[in-house]
Design a protein around this motif. Structure first.
Motif, PDB file in Angstrom:
ATOM      1  N   GLU A  85       0.827  -1.206   0.000  1.00  0.00           N
ATOM      2  CA  GLU A  85       0.000   0.000   0.000  1.00  0.00           C
ATOM      3  C   GLU A  85       0.861   1.257   0.000  1.00  0.00           C
ATOM      4  O   GLU A  85       0.530   2.245  -0.673  1.00  0.00           O
ATOM      5  CB  GLU A  85      -0.946  -0.008   1.206  1.00  0.00           C
ATOM      6  CG  GLU A  85      -2.050  -1.041   1.092  1.00  0.00           C
ATOM      7  CD  GLU A  85      -3.066  -0.979   2.221  1.00  0.00           C
ATOM      8  OE1 GLU A  85      -4.125  -1.614   2.104  1.00  0.00           O
ATOM      9  OE2 GLU A  85      -2.790  -0.297   3.241  1.00  0.00           O
TER      10      GLU A  85
ATOM     11  N   MET B 299       2.294   1.731  -3.527  1.00  0.00           N
ATOM     12  CA  MET B 299       1.293   2.230  -4.482  1.00  0.00           C
ATOM     13  C   MET B 299       1.018   3.713  -4.282  1.00  0.00           C
ATOM     14  O   MET B 299       0.795   4.440  -5.258  1.00  0.00           O
ATOM     15  CB  MET B 299       0.009   1.409  -4.372  1.00  0.00           C
ATOM     16  CG  MET B 299       0.137   0.012  -4.942  1.00  0.00           C
ATOM     17  SD  MET B 299      -1.447  -0.857  -5.109  1.00  0.00           S
ATOM     18  CE  MET B 299      -1.912  -1.038  -3.371  1.00  0.00           C
ATOM     19  N   ARG B 300       1.030   4.167  -3.043  1.00  0.00           N
ATOM     20  CA  ARG B 300       0.855   5.605  -2.807  1.00  0.00           C
ATOM     21  C   ARG B 300       2.023   6.400  -3.389  1.00  0.00           C
ATOM     22  O   ARG B 300       1.830   7.477  -3.968  1.00  0.00           O
ATOM     23  CB  ARG B 300       0.690   5.887  -1.308  1.00  0.00           C
ATOM     24  CG  ARG B 300      -0.642   5.409  -0.738  1.00  0.00           C
ATOM     25  CD  ARG B 300      -0.897   6.004   0.636  1.00  0.00           C
ATOM     26  NE  ARG B 300       0.039   5.503   1.631  1.00  0.00           N
ATOM     27  CZ  ARG B 300      -0.174   4.435   2.372  1.00  0.00           C
ATOM     28  NH1 ARG B 300      -1.281   3.727   2.233  1.00  0.00           N
ATOM     29  NH2 ARG B 300       0.719   4.062   3.273  1.00  0.00           N
TER      30      ARG B 300
ATOM     31  N   GLU C 261       3.818   5.369  -5.886  1.00  0.00           N
ATOM     32  CA  GLU C 261       3.645   5.213  -7.335  1.00  0.00           C
ATOM     33  C   GLU C 261       2.670   6.272  -7.870  1.00  0.00           C
ATOM     34  O   GLU C 261       2.916   6.888  -8.916  1.00  0.00           O
ATOM     35  CB  GLU C 261       3.112   3.809  -7.608  1.00  0.00           C
ATOM     36  CG  GLU C 261       3.224   3.325  -9.033  1.00  0.00           C
ATOM     37  CD  GLU C 261       2.719   1.905  -9.183  1.00  0.00           C
ATOM     38  OE1 GLU C 261       2.912   1.324 -10.266  1.00  0.00           O
ATOM     39  OE2 GLU C 261       2.103   1.378  -8.226  1.00  0.00           O
ATOM     40  N   LEU C 262       1.583   6.505  -7.152  1.00  0.00           N
ATOM     41  CA  LEU C 262       0.620   7.519  -7.561  1.00  0.00           C
ATOM     42  C   LEU C 262       1.213   8.918  -7.436  1.00  0.00           C
ATOM     43  O   LEU C 262       0.979   9.779  -8.307  1.00  0.00           O
ATOM     44  CB  LEU C 262      -0.659   7.409  -6.729  1.00  0.00           C
ATOM     45  CG  LEU C 262      -1.773   8.401  -7.077  1.00  0.00           C
ATOM     46  CD1 LEU C 262      -2.199   8.263  -8.539  1.00  0.00           C
ATOM     47  CD2 LEU C 262      -2.972   8.216  -6.151  1.00  0.00           C
TER      48      LEU C 262
ATOM     49  N   THR D 149      -9.783   5.366  -3.032  1.00  0.00           N
ATOM     50  CA  THR D 149      -9.208   4.038  -3.244  1.00  0.00           C
ATOM     51  C   THR D 149     -10.297   3.032  -3.596  1.00  0.00           C
ATOM     52  O   THR D 149     -11.490   3.287  -3.406  1.00  0.00           O
ATOM     53  CB  THR D 149      -8.480   3.524  -1.979  1.00  0.00           C
ATOM     54  OG1 THR D 149      -9.430   3.396  -0.911  1.00  0.00           O
ATOM     55  CG2 THR D 149      -7.363   4.459  -1.561  1.00  0.00           C
TER      56      THR D 149
ATOM     57  N   VAL E 122      -6.143   0.222  -2.916  1.00  0.00           N
ATOM     58  CA  VAL E 122      -5.440   0.628  -4.136  1.00  0.00           C
ATOM     59  C   VAL E 122      -5.853   2.061  -4.472  1.00  0.00           C
ATOM     60  O   VAL E 122      -7.046   2.340  -4.647  1.00  0.00           O
ATOM     61  CB  VAL E 122      -5.796  -0.301  -5.315  1.00  0.00           C
ATOM     62  CG1 VAL E 122      -5.000   0.085  -6.559  1.00  0.00           C
ATOM     63  CG2 VAL E 122      -5.546  -1.758  -4.953  1.00  0.00           C
TER      64      VAL E 122
ATOM     65  N   HIS F 156      -2.715   3.199 -13.242  1.00  0.00           N
ATOM     66  CA  HIS F 156      -2.820   1.743 -13.094  1.00  0.00           C
ATOM     67  C   HIS F 156      -1.543   1.253 -12.416  1.00  0.00           C
ATOM     68  O   HIS F 156      -0.462   1.309 -12.999  1.00  0.00           O
ATOM     69  CB  HIS F 156      -3.007   1.068 -14.451  1.00  0.00           C
ATOM     70  CG  HIS F 156      -4.220   1.531 -15.202  1.00  0.00           C
ATOM     71  ND1 HIS F 156      -5.506   1.163 -14.839  1.00  0.00           N
ATOM     72  CD2 HIS F 156      -4.331   2.359 -16.268  1.00  0.00           C
ATOM     73  CE1 HIS F 156      -6.362   1.727 -15.665  1.00  0.00           C
ATOM     74  NE2 HIS F 156      -5.688   2.464 -16.540  1.00  0.00           N
ATOM     75  N   THR F 157      -1.686   0.798 -11.202  1.00  0.00           N
ATOM     76  CA  THR F 157      -0.515   0.372 -10.446  1.00  0.00           C
ATOM     77  C   THR F 157       0.176  -0.829 -11.085  1.00  0.00           C
ATOM     78  O   THR F 157      -0.480  -1.704 -11.665  1.00  0.00           O
ATOM     79  CB  THR F 157      -0.898   0.016  -8.998  1.00  0.00           C
ATOM     80  OG1 THR F 157       0.276  -0.418  -8.299  1.00  0.00           O
ATOM     81  CG2 THR F 157      -1.942  -1.088  -8.945  1.00  0.00           C
ATOM     82  N   GLN F 158       1.493  -0.855 -10.978  1.00  0.00           N
ATOM     83  CA  GLN F 158       2.291  -1.987 -11.449  1.00  0.00           C
ATOM     84  C   GLN F 158       2.768  -2.855 -10.281  1.00  0.00           C
ATOM     85  O   GLN F 158       3.474  -3.847 -10.495  1.00  0.00           O
ATOM     86  CB  GLN F 158       3.516  -1.472 -12.220  1.00  0.00           C
ATOM     87  CG  GLN F 158       3.161  -0.629 -13.446  1.00  0.00           C
ATOM     88  CD  GLN F 158       2.372  -1.422 -14.471  1.00  0.00           C
ATOM     89  OE1 GLN F 158       2.763  -2.524 -14.851  1.00  0.00           O
ATOM     90  NE2 GLN F 158       1.257  -0.856 -14.917  1.00  0.00           N
ATOM     91  N   ALA F 159       2.362  -2.487  -9.058  1.00  0.00           N
ATOM     92  CA  ALA F 159       2.876  -3.186  -7.869  1.00  0.00           C
ATOM     93  C   ALA F 159       2.486  -4.655  -7.838  1.00  0.00           C
ATOM     94  O   ALA F 159       3.294  -5.515  -7.469  1.00  0.00           O
ATOM     95  CB  ALA F 159       2.391  -2.481  -6.601  1.00  0.00           C
TER      96      ALA F 159
ATOM     97  N   LEU G 251       8.304  -1.040  -6.826  1.00  0.00           N
ATOM     98  CA  LEU G 251       8.050   0.236  -7.485  1.00  0.00           C
ATOM     99  C   LEU G 251       8.676   0.314  -8.867  1.00  0.00           C
ATOM    100  O   LEU G 251       8.148   0.989  -9.764  1.00  0.00           O
ATOM    101  CB  LEU G 251       8.575   1.375  -6.601  1.00  0.00           C
ATOM    102  CG  LEU G 251       8.190   2.807  -6.974  1.00  0.00           C
ATOM    103  CD1 LEU G 251       6.682   2.986  -6.964  1.00  0.00           C
ATOM    104  CD2 LEU G 251       8.844   3.788  -6.001  1.00  0.00           C
TER     105      LEU G 251
END
Length: 215
Positions: A18, A21-22, A24-25, A47, A64, A73-76, A112
């Motif tokens: 989590e 992803m934050r 990443e955003l 989310t 997410v 779109h997350t890649q995690a 990441l």
């Protein structure tokens, strides 16, 4: 592995994924939470949740993050599936030998794809350390039929170098035969002094075992 250990490692997975992803955003929209930036390319929009099956068990309702335009779109999750053995090894090493900024950064970068910010690494390190300390200080039952004390040998990787480490482990067996890891401590070698910390807590805080066995 006991139920409490499964819960600890799954919670560590949740915290790392989590947080990554934050981050990443943040990189996607060009601004951290609450930051005013001329580089901003979008805005957060809450989310949604999804599950992830890990080698340790099923992790449910992972938060997410979303962006307002629906372009993020997350890649995690994909990177976790691709590098699962490496991520699992890193989290296990943090669990048995203690967290470090180097290992936390290595795991976060794997998920990441690029180096995470220093603030993200610091936040992850602090959160995981607090989680592990809460596990160490958890309540234990009053009586154990058997307490095993043993030194488990691990090879802990630090970059390209692997160091031999002994994890001193106190394992309790209750009256019903259930097993639980009571304490862990990483040491360079097994010694009387090294055993004082992991051996003292179960007996001192929760009563003496009926009998003990050392192997």
């Amino acid at each position: 592995m006991t139920e409490s250990q499964f819960e600890l490692i799954l919670q560590a997975y949740r915290i790392v994924i989590e947080t990554v992803m934050r981050e990443e955003l943040d990189q996607f929209i060009g601004a951290a939470w609450g930051e005013c930036s001329l580089k901003r390319k979008g805005y957060r929009n809450g989310t949604y949740t999804r599950d992830l099956v890990t080698s340790t068990g099923r992790l449910e309702d992972i938060n997410v993050p979303k962006d307002r335009a629906g372009q993020f779109h997350t890649q995690a999750f994909e990177r976790y599936s691709r590098y699962e053995p490496h991520v699992a090894e890193g989290l296990t090493q943090m669990f048995v030998a203690g967290t470090s900024t180097h290992k936390v950064g290595e795991v976060a970068q794997t998920l990441l794809g690029v180096a995470p910010s220093a603030s993200t690494i610091s936040r992850l390190n602090q959160t995981l350390t607090q989680q592990f300390e809460a596990w160490r200080e958890r309540s234990l039952q009053a009586h154990w039929r058997i307490v095993y004390l043993d030194g488990v040998h691990f090879s802990i990787r630090n970059g390209e170098k692997a160091d031999a480490t002994i994890i001193l482990t106190a394992l309790g067996v209750d009256l019903a035969g259930n097993k639980e890891v009571l304490a862990l401590r990483a040491c360079a070698e097994e010694s009387k002094e090294g055993w004082l910390q992991p051996a003292a807590r179960p007996a001192h805080t929760r009563g003496d075992p009926d009998r003990s066995h050392r192997h």
